[in-house]
Motif scaffolding. Structure first.
Motif, PDB file in Angstrom:
ATOM      1  N   ARG A   1      44.296  32.634  38.585  1.00  0.00           N
ATOM      2  CA  ARG A   1      44.032  33.681  39.444  1.00  0.00           C
ATOM      3  C   ARG A   1      45.303  34.310  40.283  1.00  0.00           C
ATOM      4  N   ASP A   2      46.277  33.041  40.775  1.00  0.00           N
ATOM      5  CA  ASP A   2      47.353  33.565  41.328  1.00  0.00           C
ATOM      6  C   ASP A   2      48.213  34.312  40.459  1.00  0.00           C
ATOM      7  N   TYR A   3      48.336  34.207  39.219  1.00  0.00           N
ATOM      8  CA  TYR A   3      49.354  34.848  38.187  1.00  0.00           C
ATOM      9  C   TYR A   3      48.715  36.045  37.772  1.00  0.00           C
TER      10      TYR A   3
ATOM     11  N   VAL B   1      40.922  27.931  36.354  1.00  0.00           N
ATOM     12  CA  VAL B   1      42.118  27.244  36.694  1.00  0.00           C
ATOM     13  C   VAL B   1      42.541  28.325  37.922  1.00  0.00           C
TER      14      VAL B   1
ATOM     15  N   GLU C   1      45.626  28.556  39.580  1.00  0.00           N
ATOM     16  CA  GLU C   1      46.785  29.040  39.284  1.00  0.00           C
ATOM     17  C   GLU C   1      46.649  30.307  38.508  1.00  0.00           C
TER      18      GLU C   1
ATOM     19  N   TRP D   1      46.685  26.589  30.640  1.00  0.00           N
ATOM     20  CA  TRP D   1      45.826  27.419  31.313  1.00  0.00           C
ATOM     21  C   TRP D   1      44.945  28.039  30.447  1.00  0.00           C
TER      22      TRP D   1
ATOM     23  N   SER E   1      38.514  22.155  32.742  1.00  0.00           N
ATOM     24  CA  SER E   1      38.486  22.881  34.395  1.00  0.00           C
ATOM     25  C   SER E   1      37.399  22.389  35.173  1.00  0.00           C
TER      26      SER E   1
ATOM     27  N   SER F   1      49.362  38.291  40.643  1.00  0.00           N
ATOM     28  CA  SER F   1      51.103  38.693  40.780  1.00  0.00           C
ATOM     29  C   SER F   1      51.095  39.980  39.874  1.00  0.00           C
TER      30      SER F   1
ATOM     31  N   LYS G   1      52.707  28.325  29.565  1.00  0.00           N
ATOM     32  CA  LYS G   1      51.710  27.633  30.286  1.00  0.00           C
ATOM     33  C   LYS G   1      50.283  27.164  29.500  1.00  0.00           C
TER      34      LYS G   1
END
Length: 513
Positions: free
Chosen positions: A172-174, A168, A170, A154, A212, A177, A151
């Protein structure tokens, strides 16, 4: 008059310090950071065998336990890599020398470290770096499946390192996880971040997040937008950790200055060259007010009397800005012997003692493990034989699960050659008991469980618990009392006492009902 007031204040401080010397705190966090990036603390170098890595960590734990520590904070994700098998990120190069290469013979370092830490009754805080992805663009080995390759959109490069772009969504989501995966699969006691959010400023270089910002910044000023990005991941992680395991703590160790008073009336009377809020975009005070984190450990790596960032000023400032969460102080053991001021053997001990005088400060963290090597300026001796001579329970957090276990009860005791052997049973039917606290009182001493000098041992929960009191002296009268602790150190009511009495030449052992 002023001289008299000053003299009185000095006398009062001396009395307070003397009182502390007589009775140390029963509950106190005592933790050490174990940095793995660049092999700072562990493993000592890349490419050690699995057995060598294990032995080094055991040696480190044993040393820190002797120093009185009751927690370790171990860096398990220094640069979007892992000290454990991960479906998301490759094995860390700091283990084997090559990113993506597992330890040989194979083992799970994180599982091993947690088990060894818990064996010693210590907490394991899993330390993550949320945004650093490549420590050195020129030197680091990067695996084919590293997230920077999968990625690339990012990431940004800044001062020779690669960072996730916090702007970005995504990202924060990554990162969430990654941490949820560890909380779910491993028996960690806490998730820990240090001071690296947006990176420290480099003069003449701007963090390259214009792309961003154009996409996601809306009408916000860039500084406010950056802070909002960091706020968002802290809030998201706080909820995710507690949803998975409500008892897992979330702690942050920020740079020592939140803001200087010249920038904010709520700031500290310091003149630090940078601050969390203005330079790292980390509004730690907001996170404490919102209850998103359970503890804060400001890195107060300056000496008392520093002309710009005085330890004592910052200690008092942070003690007043916990907002009901716990405040631990980060001490810079690595500074010892670095200059004339840090050749003073009383600097760190005095910092610890001053922190203890404040009831809104609950303990200390030390950076870092290797800095204790060689007993610098006698610090290990001071901890072992004075400041941390007696064991300490960790502070409880009443906003986390806090149902204390049921009391244990004594079963039997036997005089053996050279010691007294004590047996007991776990009275808790809920399975919450993780440890026992065994207290001992001598003849005519009243039972006072607030006195940590009466703690004989803190022991792990087992199926057939026992203790051999080798400091037992035949012919002396003793009273023993037991309590049970859950994983968050909530303490049960006391057991019925076990009395040892000398009756002529015979020792009577009896249990009070």
């Amino acid at each position: 008059m002023l001289k008299q007031l000053l003299a009185g204040a000095i006398l009062l401080m001396g009395i307070m310090q003397q009182a502390w010397a007589q009775l140390p705190p029963k509950r106190e966090m005592r933790a050490v950071w174990v940095a793995t990036v660049e092999n700072i603390d562990w493993p000592s170098r890349r490419g050690l065998s699995s057995d060598q890595q294990k032995q080094e960590f055991i040696t480190l734990l044993d040393q820190m336990q002797r120093n009185g520590m009751n927690a370790v904070v171990v860096q398990i994700r220094p640069a979007a890599d892992a000290f454990y098998p991960s479906q998301y990120e490759p094995w860390s190069e700091y283990l084997t020398g090559q990113q993506g290469k597992p330890p040989f013979p194979y083992y799970d370092p994180l599982q091993f470290m947690i088990e060894e830490t818990h064996k010693r009754g210590m907490e394991f805080h899993a330390w993550f770096n949320p945004y650093r992805a490549v420590f050195s663009v020129s030197r680091s080995t990067i695996a084919a499946d590293h997230i920077t390759r999968l990625k690339p959109q990012w990431f940004v490069t800044y001062d020779g390192k690669k960072y996730f772009d916090p702007g970005v969504p995504e990202v924060r989501d990554y990162v969430t996880s990654i941490i949820k995966d560890v909380v779910k699969r491993y028996d960690v006691d806490a998730i820990h971040f240090d001071d690296y959010f947006y990176p420290y400023r480099v003069p003449g270089k701007e963090f390259p997040d214009n792309t961003s910002y154009r996409l996601y910044g809306g009408n916000m000023m860039k500084d406010d937008w950056r802070r909002a990005n960091v706020d968002a991941i802290i809030e998201k992680l706080s909820k995710a950790i507690k949803a998975e395991k409500p008892y897992v703590k979330f702690g942050i160790s920020p740079f020592g200055v939140w803001r200087n008073r010249d920038r904010d009336p709520e700031g500290s009377y310091t003149r630090g060259g940078m601050s969390n809020y203005d330079d790292l975009y980390a509004d730690v005070v907001k996170w404490l007010k919102k209850g998103w984190i359970d503890y804060v450990t400001p890195q107060l790596y300056w000496e008392r009397g520093h002309r710009l960032v005085d330890y004592e000023i910052l200690l008092n400032w942070w003690s007043q800005h916990g907002y009901g969460r716990q405040v631990y102080i980060g001490h810079g053991v690595y500074k010892i012997n670095s200059n004339a001021i840090w050749k003073n053997p009383n600097e760190i001990p005095s910092q610890i003692e001053e922190a203890r005088t404040l009831n809104t400060v609950q303990g200390s963290f030390f950076y870092s493990a290797k800095s204790f090597a060689g007993n610098p300026l006698g610090l290990e001796d001071t901890l072992r034989y004075h400041l941390y001579k007696y064991p300490a329970l960790r502070p409880t957090m009443d906003w986390l699960p806090n149902m204390a276990p049921e009391s244990p009860y004594f079963d039997d005791a036997f005089e053996r050659p050279g010691y007294l052997e004590i047996h007991w049973s776990d009275g808790d039917t809920t399975g919450h008991t993780k440890q026992y606290v065994l207290y001992r009182f001598e003849q005519n001493e009243s039972i006072n469980l607030t006195d940590p000098t009466k703690i004989l041992a803190i022991l792990p929960q087992t199926s057939d618990p026992e203790y051999k009191d080798r400091s037992y002296v035949k012919g002396k009268d003793y009273t023993y009392v037991l309590t049970a602790l859950d994983r968050l150190q909530n303490e049960s009511l006391a057991s019925e006492p076990l009395r040892i009495r000398l009756n002529g030449n015979k020792v009577d052992i009896f249990f009070e009902q």
